[in-house]
Design an enzyme around this catalytic site. Structure first.
Site, PDB file in Angstrom:
ATOM      1  N   TYR A   1      -7.284  44.728  52.115  1.00  0.00           N
ATOM      2  CA  TYR A   1      -8.731  44.777  51.951  1.00  0.00           C
ATOM      3  C   TYR A   1      -9.328  43.370  51.805  1.00  0.00           C
ATOM      4  O   TYR A   1     -10.479  43.134  52.151  1.00  0.00           O
ATOM      5  CB  TYR A   1      -9.098  45.581  50.687  1.00  0.00           C
ATOM      6  CG  TYR A   1      -9.176  47.082  50.878  1.00  0.00           C
ATOM      7  CD1 TYR A   1      -8.688  47.712  52.008  1.00  0.00           C
ATOM      8  CD2 TYR A   1      -9.758  47.876  49.888  1.00  0.00           C
ATOM      9  CE1 TYR A   1      -8.763  49.093  52.149  1.00  0.00           C
ATOM     10  CE2 TYR A   1      -9.845  49.256  50.018  1.00  0.00           C
ATOM     11  CZ  TYR A   1      -9.340  49.860  51.146  1.00  0.00           C
ATOM     12  OH  TYR A   1      -9.430  51.219  51.285  1.00  0.00           O
ATOM     13  N   GLY A   2      -8.537  42.453  51.258  1.00  0.00           N
ATOM     14  CA  GLY A   2      -9.038  41.106  50.962  1.00  0.00           C
ATOM     15  C   GLY A   2      -9.527  40.338  52.170  1.00  0.00           C
ATOM     16  O   GLY A   2     -10.273  39.369  52.045  1.00  0.00           O
TER      17      GLY A   2
ATOM     18  N   CYS B   1      -5.254  40.971  41.357  1.00  0.00           N
ATOM     19  CA  CYS B   1      -4.957  41.910  42.444  1.00  0.00           C
ATOM     20  C   CYS B   1      -3.841  42.803  41.931  1.00  0.00           C
ATOM     21  O   CYS B   1      -2.857  42.297  41.365  1.00  0.00           O
ATOM     22  CB  CYS B   1      -4.505  41.143  43.692  1.00  0.00           C
ATOM     23  SG  CYS B   1      -3.914  42.225  45.022  1.00  0.00           S
ATOM     24  N   THR B   2      -3.975  44.104  42.105  1.00  0.00           N
ATOM     25  CA  THR B   2      -2.975  45.022  41.528  1.00  0.00           C
ATOM     26  C   THR B   2      -1.621  44.931  42.227  1.00  0.00           C
ATOM     27  O   THR B   2      -0.631  45.458  41.722  1.00  0.00           O
ATOM     28  CB  THR B   2      -3.482  46.484  41.533  1.00  0.00           C
ATOM     29  OG1 THR B   2      -3.936  46.821  42.848  1.00  0.00           O
ATOM     30  CG2 THR B   2      -4.606  46.673  40.530  1.00  0.00           C
ATOM     31  N   HIS B   3      -1.565  44.267  43.387  1.00  0.00           N
ATOM     32  CA  HIS B   3      -0.264  44.011  44.010  1.00  0.00           C
ATOM     33  C   HIS B   3       0.542  42.983  43.214  1.00  0.00           C
ATOM     34  O   HIS B   3       1.772  43.044  43.170  1.00  0.00           O
ATOM     35  CB  HIS B   3      -0.447  43.458  45.434  1.00  0.00           C
ATOM     36  CG  HIS B   3      -0.782  44.477  46.464  1.00  0.00           C
ATOM     37  ND1 HIS B   3      -2.009  45.101  46.531  1.00  0.00           N
ATOM     38  CD2 HIS B   3      -0.048  44.988  47.504  1.00  0.00           C
ATOM     39  CE1 HIS B   3      -2.013  45.939  47.560  1.00  0.00           C
ATOM     40  NE2 HIS B   3      -0.834  45.888  48.158  1.00  0.00           N
TER      41      HIS B   3
ATOM     42  N   CYS C   1      -7.858  48.723  42.577  1.00  0.00           N
ATOM     43  CA  CYS C   1      -7.912  47.661  43.581  1.00  0.00           C
ATOM     44  C   CYS C   1      -9.010  46.689  43.178  1.00  0.00           C
ATOM     45  O   CYS C   1     -10.173  47.090  43.037  1.00  0.00           O
ATOM     46  CB  CYS C   1      -8.217  48.274  44.948  1.00  0.00           C
ATOM     47  SG  CYS C   1      -8.458  47.069  46.267  1.00  0.00           S
TER      48      CYS C   1
ATOM     49  N   THR D   1     -10.192  44.147  44.928  1.00  0.00           N
ATOM     50  CA  THR D   1     -11.107  43.872  46.039  1.00  0.00           C
ATOM     51  C   THR D   1     -12.141  44.985  46.173  1.00  0.00           C
ATOM     52  O   THR D   1     -13.333  44.717  46.380  1.00  0.00           O
ATOM     53  CB  THR D   1     -10.316  43.709  47.361  1.00  0.00           C
ATOM     54  OG1 THR D   1      -9.317  42.710  47.176  1.00  0.00           O
ATOM     55  CG2 THR D   1     -11.226  43.294  48.491  1.00  0.00           C
TER      56      THR D   1
ATOM     57  N   ASP E   1      -6.086  52.624  46.090  1.00  0.00           N
ATOM     58  CA  ASP E   1      -5.882  51.201  46.371  1.00  0.00           C
ATOM     59  C   ASP E   1      -5.675  51.061  47.875  1.00  0.00           C
ATOM     60  O   ASP E   1      -5.517  52.055  48.586  1.00  0.00           O
ATOM     61  CB  ASP E   1      -4.650  50.685  45.603  1.00  0.00           C
ATOM     62  CG  ASP E   1      -4.351  49.214  45.888  1.00  0.00           C
ATOM     63  OD1 ASP E   1      -5.302  48.415  45.873  1.00  0.00           O
ATOM     64  OD2 ASP E   1      -3.186  48.857  46.128  1.00  0.00           O
ATOM     65  N   SER E   2      -5.623  49.805  48.330  1.00  0.00           N
ATOM     66  CA  SER E   2      -5.388  49.560  49.755  1.00  0.00           C
ATOM     67  C   SER E   2      -3.928  49.803  50.142  1.00  0.00           C
ATOM     68  O   SER E   2      -3.622  49.972  51.316  1.00  0.00           O
ATOM     69  CB  SER E   2      -5.776  48.125  50.114  1.00  0.00           C
ATOM     70  OG  SER E   2      -4.980  47.215  49.382  1.00  0.00           O
TER      71      SER E   2
ATOM     72  N   GLU F   1       3.585  43.739  50.672  1.00  0.00           N
ATOM     73  CA  GLU F   1       3.593  44.953  51.503  1.00  0.00           C
ATOM     74  C   GLU F   1       4.782  44.964  52.472  1.00  0.00           C
ATOM     75  O   GLU F   1       5.254  46.014  52.865  1.00  0.00           O
ATOM     76  CB  GLU F   1       2.276  45.087  52.280  1.00  0.00           C
ATOM     77  CG  GLU F   1       1.072  45.476  51.416  1.00  0.00           C
ATOM     78  CD  GLU F   1       1.085  46.936  50.967  1.00  0.00           C
ATOM     79  OE1 GLU F   1       1.846  47.744  51.543  1.00  0.00           O
ATOM     80  OE2 GLU F   1       0.330  47.269  50.031  1.00  0.00           O
TER      81      GLU F   1
END
Length: 276
Positions: free
Chosen positions: A53-54, A196-198, A84, A86, A21-22, A164
């Protein structure tokens, strides 16, 4: 056109699962994989140097994703999980090309889209990064299985940087969530996909906004179950490993990643800086 039958007889159940992932978002998927497959070794690559990444171009996302994929293949991974949205939306076909049928590739969009398509959903909302929304992949994937479902997608670019930076249960994230979810695009939805996995890191706050009016989809659980069924199908499940190893590679070491990974995986995690 007939698809070529996959042959993974060269792989062993003892090989690790590769996840990328990012940043910290993919940890929501990795955590669910750890819970569902407690005997599997995991190798995680968080491309924290290039997040989010988005906001990147499709070409950049393809470059990052294929480099990481090749690295995970070099680490002898038996499956690659693109944790991810994105990267899935912009680089899935290129990742599949890089893998060239050597190992199974599991993404985070298609299993979710398929599950939603076959359940009772009429008006579905998707919140995701700009790059994922611009790709339109959620809408295409859902409507490929069920053309009657109405899908509305909304770009929510401020959520990833807030996560983040560690702004969980914070007035900043409350304000961002309220601002996005009150958008008229999402007015009549019955179901919300966190694209989004976040975003599952904010699932409690999102559910709090909706009360019981909207069903919020737990994507990491769907993806982990899909991975399990793929590994089971090809006899690649590891159930003989009492002390699994979790190794985390980051392209830039960040305090928030360290904090969340320790929370999810315990204090003895292995973090290593790796610039590709």
């Amino acid at each position: 056109m007939k698809t070529k039958k996959q042959d993974y007889s060269h792989l062993s159940p003892k090989q690790p699962i590769g996840i990328f992932d990012s940043g910290v978002g993919g940890l929501t998927v990795a955590k669910e994989i750890k819970r569902l497959l407690p005997h599997e070794d995991l190798i995680y690559f968080g491309d924290t140097k290039h997040l989010p990444y988005g906001e990147k171009s499709k070409e950049a996302i393809i470059e990052y994703s294929t480099k990481i994929t090749n690295f995970l293949l070099e680490q002898n991974c038996k499956a690659i999980v693109i944790a991810c949205n994105t990267a899935t939306a912009n680089a899935l076909s290129e990742v599949l090309q890089s893998v060239s049928g050597k190992v199974p590739v599991i993404d985070v969009i298609n299993p979710v889209a398929e599950k939603v398509s076959y359940e009772i959903h009429n008006n579905v909302g998707v919140i995701a990064t700009k790059a994922t929304v611009n790709s339109g992949l959620y809408k295409k994937s859902i409507r490929k299985h069920n053309k009657w479902i109405k899908v509305d997608e909304l770009a929510t670019p401020l959520l990833v940087p807030a996560i983040e930076e560690g702004f969980k249960n914070h007035p900043i994230t409350h304000a961002i969530i309220y601002n996005y979810l009150s958008n008229s695009k999402l007015k009549n939805i019955e179901t919300l996909i966190l694209g989004c996995t976040h975003y599952p890191l904010l699932i409690d706050e999102i559910k709090q906004y909706y009360g019981n009016r909207v069903r919020v989809i737990d994507s990491p659980n769907i993806v982990a179950n899909h991975l399990k069924s793929i590994l089971d199908k090809y006899n690649l499940l590891n159930d003989q490993n009492p002390n699994p190893n979790y190794h985390f590679y980051l392209s830039d070491l960040t305090k928030n990643f360290e904090k969340i990974s320790k929370k999810f995986f315990g204090k003895t995690i292995d973090l290593e800086l790796k610039v590709l």
